[in-house]
Design a protein around this motif. Structure first.
Motif, short mmCIF file in Angstrom:
data_model
loop_
_atom_site.label_atom_id
_atom_site.label_comp_id
_atom_site.label_asym_id
_atom_site.label_seq_id
_atom_site.Cartn_x
_atom_site.Cartn_y
_atom_site.Cartn_z
N THR A 7 -22.99 -18.28 -26.94
CA THR A 7 -23.80 -17.96 -25.75
C THR A 7 -25.14 -17.31 -26.10
O THR A 7 -25.92 -17.01 -25.20
N GLY A 8 -25.36 -17.06 -27.39
CA GLY A 8 -26.64 -16.49 -27.80
C GLY A 8 -27.02 -16.98 -29.18
O GLY A 8 -26.14 -17.25 -30.00
N TRP A 9 -28.32 -17.10 -29.42
CA TRP A 9 -28.78 -17.60 -30.73
C TRP A 9 -30.17 -17.00 -31.01
O TRP A 9 -30.93 -16.69 -30.10
N GLY A 10 -30.44 -16.82 -32.29
CA GLY A 10 -31.75 -16.27 -32.66
C GLY A 10 -32.05 -16.58 -34.11
O GLY A 10 -31.14 -16.76 -34.92
N LYS A 11 -33.33 -16.67 -34.43
CA LYS A 11 -33.71 -16.93 -35.83
C LYS A 11 -34.72 -15.87 -36.26
O LYS A 11 -35.34 -15.21 -35.42
N ALA A 54 -31.72 -10.51 -41.06
CA ALA A 54 -30.49 -10.71 -40.27
C ALA A 54 -30.51 -9.86 -39.01
O ALA A 54 -30.10 -10.30 -37.93
N HIS A 55 -31.00 -8.63 -39.14
CA HIS A 55 -31.07 -7.73 -37.99
C HIS A 55 -31.91 -8.33 -36.87
O HIS A 55 -31.50 -8.35 -35.69
N VAL A 56 -33.09 -8.87 -37.21
CA VAL A 56 -33.98 -9.43 -36.19
C VAL A 56 -33.32 -10.66 -35.54
O VAL A 56 -33.33 -10.81 -34.31
N ALA A 57 -32.72 -11.51 -36.38
CA ALA A 57 -32.04 -12.70 -35.83
C ALA A 57 -30.93 -12.28 -34.87
O ALA A 57 -30.75 -12.87 -33.80
N CYS A 58 -30.17 -11.24 -35.24
CA CYS A 58 -29.06 -10.76 -34.39
C CYS A 58 -29.58 -10.17 -33.09
O CYS A 58 -28.99 -10.40 -32.02
N ALA A 59 -30.66 -9.37 -33.16
CA ALA A 59 -31.22 -8.77 -31.94
C ALA A 59 -31.63 -9.88 -30.98
O ALA A 59 -31.41 -9.79 -29.76
N ARG A 60 -32.20 -10.95 -31.53
CA ARG A 60 -32.63 -12.08 -30.68
C ARG A 60 -31.42 -12.82 -30.10
O ARG A 60 -31.44 -13.25 -28.94
N ALA A 160 -33.31 -16.46 -41.78
CA ALA A 160 -32.06 -15.98 -41.18
C ALA A 160 -31.88 -16.58 -39.79
O ALA A 160 -32.86 -16.89 -39.10
N ALA A 161 -30.62 -16.74 -39.41
CA ALA A 161 -30.29 -17.14 -38.04
C ALA A 161 -28.97 -16.49 -37.66
O ALA A 161 -28.17 -16.13 -38.54
N ALA A 162 -28.77 -16.30 -36.36
CA ALA A 162 -27.53 -15.65 -35.89
C ALA A 162 -27.08 -16.25 -34.57
O ALA A 162 -27.91 -16.76 -33.79
N PHE A 163 -25.77 -16.20 -34.36
CA PHE A 163 -25.19 -16.67 -33.10
C PHE A 163 -24.30 -15.58 -32.52
O PHE A 163 -23.64 -14.85 -33.27
N PHE A 164 -24.26 -15.51 -31.18
CA PHE A 164 -23.30 -14.64 -30.50
C PHE A 164 -22.23 -15.53 -29.90
O PHE A 164 -22.53 -16.48 -29.17
N LEU A 165 -20.96 -15.24 -30.23
CA LEU A 165 -19.82 -16.03 -29.76
C LEU A 165 -18.99 -15.19 -28.80
O LEU A 165 -18.76 -13.99 -29.07
N GLU A 166 -18.52 -15.81 -27.71
CA GLU A 166 -17.68 -15.08 -26.75
C GLU A 166 -16.45 -15.91 -26.41
O GLU A 166 -16.54 -17.14 -26.31
N ALA A 167 -15.34 -15.22 -26.18
CA ALA A 167 -14.11 -15.92 -25.76
C ALA A 167 -14.38 -16.66 -24.45
O ALA A 167 -15.09 -16.16 -23.58
N SER A 168 -13.81 -17.87 -24.36
CA SER A 168 -14.04 -18.69 -23.17
C SER A 168 -12.81 -19.56 -22.91
O SER A 168 -12.11 -19.95 -23.85
N ASP A 169 -12.58 -19.90 -21.63
CA ASP A 169 -11.50 -20.84 -21.29
C ASP A 169 -11.99 -22.28 -21.34
O ASP A 169 -11.20 -23.22 -21.31
N ARG A 325 -25.02 -22.88 -21.63
CA ARG A 325 -26.32 -22.21 -21.80
C ARG A 325 -27.21 -22.90 -22.83
O ARG A 325 -26.82 -23.06 -23.99
N ILE A 326 -28.39 -23.30 -22.41
CA ILE A 326 -29.35 -23.87 -23.37
C ILE A 326 -30.68 -23.12 -23.33
O ILE A 326 -31.59 -23.42 -24.09
N LYS A 327 -30.79 -22.15 -22.42
CA LYS A 327 -31.98 -21.29 -22.37
C LYS A 327 -31.52 -19.86 -22.58
O LYS A 327 -30.52 -19.43 -21.99
N PRO A 328 -32.25 -19.08 -23.40
CA PRO A 328 -31.86 -17.68 -23.60
C PRO A 328 -31.94 -16.87 -22.30
O PRO A 328 -32.84 -17.10 -21.50
N LEU A 329 -30.99 -15.95 -22.11
CA LEU A 329 -31.04 -15.10 -20.91
C LEU A 329 -32.17 -14.09 -21.02
O LEU A 329 -32.73 -13.67 -20.02
N GLY A 330 -32.47 -13.65 -22.25
CA GLY A 330 -33.52 -12.64 -22.40
C GLY A 330 -34.15 -12.70 -23.77
O GLY A 330 -33.75 -13.48 -24.63
N THR A 331 -35.17 -11.86 -23.95
CA THR A 331 -35.84 -11.75 -25.26
C THR A 331 -35.86 -10.28 -25.67
O THR A 331 -35.44 -9.41 -24.91
#
Ligand code: UT7
Length: 359
Positions: A7-11, A54-60, A160-169, A325-331
């Motif tokens: 649900t989230g991604w950043g580079k 990695a920190h910046v990618a994760c924050a994004r 660096a790149a990072a993803f946020f993963l969430e449990a989903s049905d 989700r294909i557009k980020p919710l925020g920056t």
């Protein structure tokens, strides 16, 4: 059934650029050779340690998911160029983010580290042991590069790149994967001076020599990734034609072309950014997926195939059902400190620092 939706991604691509022409000022090489043999035109050189990228990618990624650092259950940091081993580098990212509730682990499978990290995080969320996770693929190979070796120095870059993963049905995120390793052939990509075993041999840590058999690695990369792709498609029970986008590890444009040919994938179905970044090892496929999203190449419900390959010789392929989700919710305003040097100046600094330490 429980899944792990992304649900989230950043580079985070460090700003300093090292072009092929820059490389030709320190090595016996040229733009024509590099472009024709690899597809690479430029790569990035980091002015900060890998944890900072990695920190910046994760924050994004968190901003894109609309989450705060306190929400994070788990951080898995995939890399082979950690700036610290004890304490681990995931804990440094936790500290920088203020993600005080997260478990933290480092994972090293070389270039596939970000993808293996995606597997581990997905499995832990599916099992119910975690509700969410930050997955990182990040690398700063510039510091450990042998800048006198034209066979390898032209190939790699930092990022660096990072993803946020969430449990989903919903059936989303990783829906099938294939992971493996050609351990018998591990010596054809071996970096002398990159690990504690070399301390006993009187070598300075980071004073590297790359035993790198490019042609043999090339062959195994094509075989490993195409077999992994076939296995994943079989596991998922889908045909090659149903894949919407292939987002491969970017080690050489000719490897990608050979893989695409075997997969029967047309040009428009393969995402390529090797010309801008070269091979960023663990960051490569994750950052390519982030850029595919940013460029509107991914639609909700798309089936994405991500093959990867690296030292070990590890290989992997992941089939993703992209979620809604294909557009980020925020920056976020979180960013790297400014860099006042060119890529070439940073490389010259690394070469000079190694000479100083060696004496
Ligand atoms: O992430 C996974 C890790 N890495 C990989 O997947 C890399 C896999 N391998 C490759 O991408 C390719 O094998 C390379 C790009 C590394 C090399 O391409 P190649 O077409 O296999 O070239 P080669 O090693 O056969 O070298 C051809 C020639 C040689 O000269 P001679 O012996 O024919 O006179 C090399 O010395 O090109 C020479 N060469 C260069 N020339 C200019 C090698 N590196 C360079 C260079 N610039 N940087």
């Amino acid at each position: 059934m429980r899944y792990a939706d992304i649900t989230g991604w950043g580079k985070c691509a460090p700003p300093a650029i090292l072009t092929n022409d820059d490389l030709s000022t320190i090595l016996d090489t040229d733009d024509e050779w590099i472009v024709s043999r690899t597809g690479m035109k430029e790569r990035r050189i980091a002015h900060v340690p890998v944890s900072d990228l990695a920190h910046v990618a994760c924050a994004r990624a968190l901003a894109a998911a609309g989450k705060s650092a306190a929400d994070v259950d788990l951080i898995i940091f995939g890399s082979c160029t950690f700036d610290q081993l004890v304490p681990n580098s995931a804990s440094r990212v936790q500290q920088l983010l203020g993600a005080d509730n997260a478990a933290c682990m480092d994972l090293n499978t070389a270039c596939t580290s970000g993808m293996y990290a995606l597997s581990v995080a997905t499995a832990m969320i599916k099992s119910g042991s975690m509700e969410n996770a930050l997955v990182i693929g990040a690398e700063v190979t510039s510091v450990l590069m042998d800048w006198s070796d034209r066979d390898v120095a032209i190939l790699f870059g930092d990022g660096a790149a990072a993803f946020f993963l969430e449990a989903s049905d919903e059936k989303s995120g990783v829906v099938a994967e294939s992971l493996g390793c050609f351990g018998k052939n591990r010596d054809i990509l071996d970096v002398t001076g990159w690990g504690l075993k070399y301390a006993n041999q009187g070598l300075m840590l980071g004073d590297t020599k790359w035993n790198f058999n490019g042609q043999e690695i090339f062959k195994r990369a094509v075989v490993g990734m195409s077999r992994a792709c076939d296995t994943v498609l079989e596991k998922a029970g889908i045909a090659k034609e149903e894949i919407d986008l292939v987002v491969p590890h970017q080690a050489n444009l000719r490897i990608i072309d050979a893989l695409a040919k075997r997969m029967g994938a047309s040009e428009e179905k393969v995402y390529i950014n090797i010309q801008r970044y070269g091979n960023m090892s663990a960051a490569t496929a994750p950052l390519a997926l982030v850029e595919a999203l940013e460029e509107g190449r991914v639609a909700p419900g798309d089936k994405l195939l991500l093959p990867a390959f690296g030292g070990g010789l590890t290989w992997s392929a992941h089939l993703l059902n992209w979620g809604a989700r294909i557009k980020p919710l925020g920056t976020t305003d979180v960013d790297l400190p400014p860099c006042d040097k060119t890529g070439l100046q940073l490389v010259r600094d690394i070469i000079a620092a190694k000479k100083t330490v060696k004496g």
